[in-house]
Design an enzyme around this catalytic site. Structure first.
Site, PDB file in Angstrom:
ATOM      1  N   THR A 187      37.928  32.813  41.679  1.00  0.00           N
ATOM      2  CA  THR A 187      37.522  33.904  40.795  1.00  0.00           C
ATOM      3  C   THR A 187      37.442  33.398  39.366  1.00  0.00           C
ATOM      4  OG1 THR A 187      38.071  36.073  39.914  1.00  0.00           O
ATOM      5  CG2 THR A 187      39.937  34.721  40.609  1.00  0.00           C
ATOM      6  N   GLU A 332      41.569  38.986  44.186  1.00  0.00           N
ATOM      7  CA  GLU A 332      43.004  38.806  44.442  1.00  0.00           C
ATOM      8  C   GLU A 332      43.551  39.853  45.417  1.00  0.00           C
ATOM      9  OE1 GLU A 332      41.466  38.636  41.569  1.00  0.00           O
ATOM     10  OE2 GLU A 332      42.399  37.252  40.158  1.00  0.00           O
ATOM     11  N   LYS A 444      31.678  41.454  33.019  1.00  0.00           N
ATOM     12  CA  LYS A 444      31.104  41.474  34.364  1.00  0.00           C
ATOM     13  C   LYS A 444      29.663  41.956  34.309  1.00  0.00           C
ATOM     14  CE  LYS A 444      32.899  41.695  38.885  1.00  0.00           C
ATOM     15  NZ  LYS A 444      33.614  42.406  39.935  1.00  0.00           N
ATOM     16  N   TRP A 449      31.076  37.390  37.003  1.00  0.00           N
ATOM     17  CA  TRP A 449      31.878  37.214  35.793  1.00  0.00           C
ATOM     18  C   TRP A 449      31.231  36.262  34.795  1.00  0.00           C
ATOM     19  CZ3 TRP A 449      35.326  40.709  35.030  1.00  0.00           C
ATOM     20  CH2 TRP A 449      36.073  41.224  36.080  1.00  0.00           C
TER      21      TRP A 449
HETATM   22  P1  AMP Z   1      36.184  40.505  41.507  1.00  0.00           P
HETATM   23  O1  AMP Z   1      37.444  39.750  41.597  1.00  0.00           O
HETATM   24  O2  AMP Z   1      35.025  39.668  41.089  1.00  0.00           O
HETATM   25  O3  AMP Z   1      35.917  41.291  42.742  1.00  0.00           O
HETATM   26  O4  AMP Z   1      36.341  41.553  40.328  1.00  0.00           O
HETATM   27  C1  AMP Z   1      37.350  42.516  40.327  1.00  0.00           C
HETATM   28  C2  AMP Z   1      37.265  43.350  39.095  1.00  0.00           C
HETATM   29  O5  AMP Z   1      36.018  44.042  39.032  1.00  0.00           O
HETATM   30  C3  AMP Z   1      38.310  44.435  38.996  1.00  0.00           C
HETATM   31  O6  AMP Z   1      39.544  43.949  38.538  1.00  0.00           O
HETATM   32  C4  AMP Z   1      37.648  45.391  38.022  1.00  0.00           C
HETATM   33  O7  AMP Z   1      37.780  44.940  36.691  1.00  0.00           O
HETATM   34  C5  AMP Z   1      36.194  45.302  38.417  1.00  0.00           C
HETATM   35  N1  AMP Z   1      35.852  46.360  39.404  1.00  0.00           N
HETATM   36  C6  AMP Z   1      35.788  46.259  40.736  1.00  0.00           C
HETATM   37  N2  AMP Z   1      35.434  47.433  41.295  1.00  0.00           N
HETATM   38  C7  AMP Z   1      35.293  48.316  40.283  1.00  0.00           C
HETATM   39  C8  AMP Z   1      34.967  49.702  40.202  1.00  0.00           C
HETATM   40  N3  AMP Z   1      34.680  50.425  41.277  1.00  0.00           N
HETATM   41  N4  AMP Z   1      34.954  50.267  38.981  1.00  0.00           N
HETATM   42  C9  AMP Z   1      35.240  49.556  37.861  1.00  0.00           C
HETATM   43  N5  AMP Z   1      35.542  48.249  37.873  1.00  0.00           N
HETATM   44  C10 AMP Z   1      35.574  47.633  39.070  1.00  0.00           C
END
Ligand code: AMP
Length: 547
Positions: A187, A332, A444, A449
């Site tokens: 990540t 995570e 994001k 990211w």
């Molecule tokens: P990732 O590890 O790339 O899946 O990113 C996870 C992060 O994406 C989370 O900690 C949030 O900051 C953001 N995220 C994931 N789902 C949502 C959602 N439904 N609404 C807002 N932010 C989200």
């Protein structure tokens, strides 16, 4: 006194074995990079996965070794999910959207031994092949007839179908401890270098049970599931596992992620449920709307990875009779943590109020415990308007990063160990979480990211820049894009365009900030750290240029 049930480890191989035996006739449909549509049954997939397990062993892969992929969603990728993890090795899904330098860093950090790639990524493979330290074999995920004409540029290049042909499927999936590592995802959603999240067979199987449940993603043998979310994003949110557990049909879009290609596949394969980040749905909805189309079978779509805009869930609901399941989680967390499914308390609410519930990130699924705390670590009560940090724990939540990068990530309290998500949220009285901000310093964009600190470091290397802060600004298509806030050195004349051009070649092109704002001063905290929360507040209403 112990219970008297069989001791059977929870292994990923049991999912494909179940699908083969009890849903052998169910199909997996893939749009291939070769251009055609491919179909195979779970019975055929299981046979090919066993042959591939033998093939990777023949390449010298041993238990615990990392085997990498650079691939779209497709049947060969899924066969590797089972062949690699099922045989006791670790599947490492690389994200092809990263800059080649980052891919080299990650492949070296993971110590990948073999790398399988889709033909689309042949140029990328050539860019990284001479630089990785541990990869011994490169395998093109195609047949001999489709190998690149210039395959000789990578001596020893292997071919997926040739590897399979050399084996038979007389192979029994090995049994081992369910805590054995099964797959690895990196990540970039943290500060510093990308970090590895190492899942186990146990965590994966438990997560698969949980996401299958009716108030989670609700996966059934009667569903036709099209995961738009890539298999290199947290294992496509677990859907390739859940489909086998439940005997659902799977439809893989390959590289065809534009609105038209997706829509055609939805209709041709009678897709009932899909999953992806908001950006992909914008493209799909735009296509459907422009051509006056309807979804004849799709009834549910899971949207997560970024907040689902309320207008999007209304459009899906009002115009297309598609129920949006807003979900939240992270790499995570394997990834699913919450889903906005209703409770009896919502019965009788009008549609507008229901949309209000759906626009929240939802309630915790079984297996994930979640609390919101203030700056002193004290839990905030449900139903208060105050936001705080979101902490989680559970059997598919990370304990530490691969190779202990970053040290101990957990918060240790009297009520156990919790993982701080870096998300800021409030909880309503019914236990529905609503994300209001993010404390982690990343951006994001379209579900991917962008490291704000990397961008700041580059900007600050420019001779005319005294200080630079990079923050997320709202963008109508990509949700968030980087906005660079810059304080010039006294007398410096650097312009916006000069500064943006300064990023060329230093990062992936799509990381380049969309705009630069010059300011007289950047707010600093007591320790001299830039107060980016103040900047985020200041530029909250700022809409980036979309040209
Ligand atoms: P990732 O590890 O790339 O899946 O990113 C996870 C992060 O994406 C989370 O900690 C949030 O900051 C953001 N995220 C994931 N789902 C949502 C959602 N439904 N609404 C807002 N932010 C989200």
């Amino acid at each position: 006194m112990n219970g008297q049930m069989m001791q059977q480890p929870l292994l990923i191989s049991s999912l494909i074995t179940h699908a083969e035996r009890h849903h052998g006739e169910q199909v997996v449909v893939s749009r291939r990079v070769e251009g055609d549509i491919h179909r195979e049954t779970y019975r055929e997939m299981a046979v090919r996965s066993r042959r591939m397990a033998k093939a990777i062993a023949a390449l010298g892969v041993q238990a615990g070794d990392r085997v990498a992929t650079l691939a779209w969603n497709g049947y060969r990728h899924m066969e590797l999910y089972y062949a690699v993890s099922g045989s006791g090795a670790v599947l490492h899904t690389l994200n092809p959207r990263l800059h080649p330098d980052q891919i080299v860093y990650i492949a070296d950090h993971a110590e990948d031994q073999v790398l399988f790639f889709d033909l689309s990524f042949w140029p990328l493979v050539q860019a990284v092949a001479g630089r990785t330290k541990t990869v011994k074999h490169w395998v093109a995920m195609t047949d001999r007839a489709h190998l690149p004409a210039d395959a000789d540029k990578l001596p020893g290049l292997l071919c997926f179908e040739d590897l399979l042909e050399a084996q038979d499927d007389r192979y029994s999936w090995p049994s081992f401890d369910e805590n054995t590592a099964s797959s690895l995802c990196y990540t970039s959603g943290t500060t510093g270098n990308p970090k590895g999240v190492l899942y186990s067979h146990r965590s994966t199987v438990l997560h698969t049970f949980s996401i299958s449940m009716p108030d989670a993603l609700s996966v059934s043998a009667n569903d036709s599931i099209l995961p738009v979310v890539p298999m290199f994003h947290v294992n496509a949110w677990g859907l390739p596992y859940a489909a086998c557990m439940n005997g659902a049909k799977l439809v893989f879009p390959g590289a065809g992620l534009d609105g038209k290609s997706l829509y055609e596949l939805f209709e041709a394969e009678q897709v009932t449920v899909s999953a992806g980040v908001p950006t992909v749905w914008q493209a799909l909805l735009a296509h459907v709307e422009a051509n006056g189309l309807k979804f004849s079978t799709m009834r549910r779509t899971v949207i997560g990875g970024s907040a689902c805009p309320p207008a999007m869930l209304r459009k899906f609901g009002d115009d297309y009779d598609v129920r949006v399941l807003h979900a939240w989680g992270m790499t995570e967390m394997s990834p699913v943590g919450t889903v906005a499914a209703f409770k009896p308390v919502h019965a009788g609410l009008d549609q507008e109020a229901l949309y209000g519930v759906m626009s929240k990130q939802g309630r915790a699924v079984y297996g994930v415990d979640l609390k919101i705390v203030d700056e002193n670590g004290a839990e905030l009560a449900w139903g208060t308007e105050t936001s705080g940090d979101v902490l989680v724990k559970g059997p598919w939540i990370i304990d530490r990063y691969f190779k202990d990068e970053g040290g101990d990530p957990l918060v240790h309290g009297a009520d156990g160990d919790w993982f701080p998500t870096g998300d800021v949220a409030r909880m309503d009285a019914d236990g529905y979480m609503q994300i209001t901000d993010r404390s982690k310093d990343v951006i994001k964009s379209g579900g991917e990211w962008i490291g704000s600190i990397d961008l700041e470091n580059i900007a600050m290397a420019h001779p005319g820049v005294a200080m630079a802060a990079c923050i997320a600004a709202f963008h109508p298509k990509w949700d968030e894009r980087p906005l660079l806030v810059v304080m010039k050195k006294p007398g410096a004349t650097v312009t916006r365009d000069e500064l943006l051009a300064f990023f060329d070649g230093k990062i992936a092109k799509w990381w380049t900030p969309d705009d630069v704002i010059f300011v007289d001063a950047i707010p600093l905290g007591a320790t001299g750290k830039m107060q980016k929360n103040k900047l985020r507040e200041q530029f909250k209403g700022y809409t980036l240029p979309t040209g």
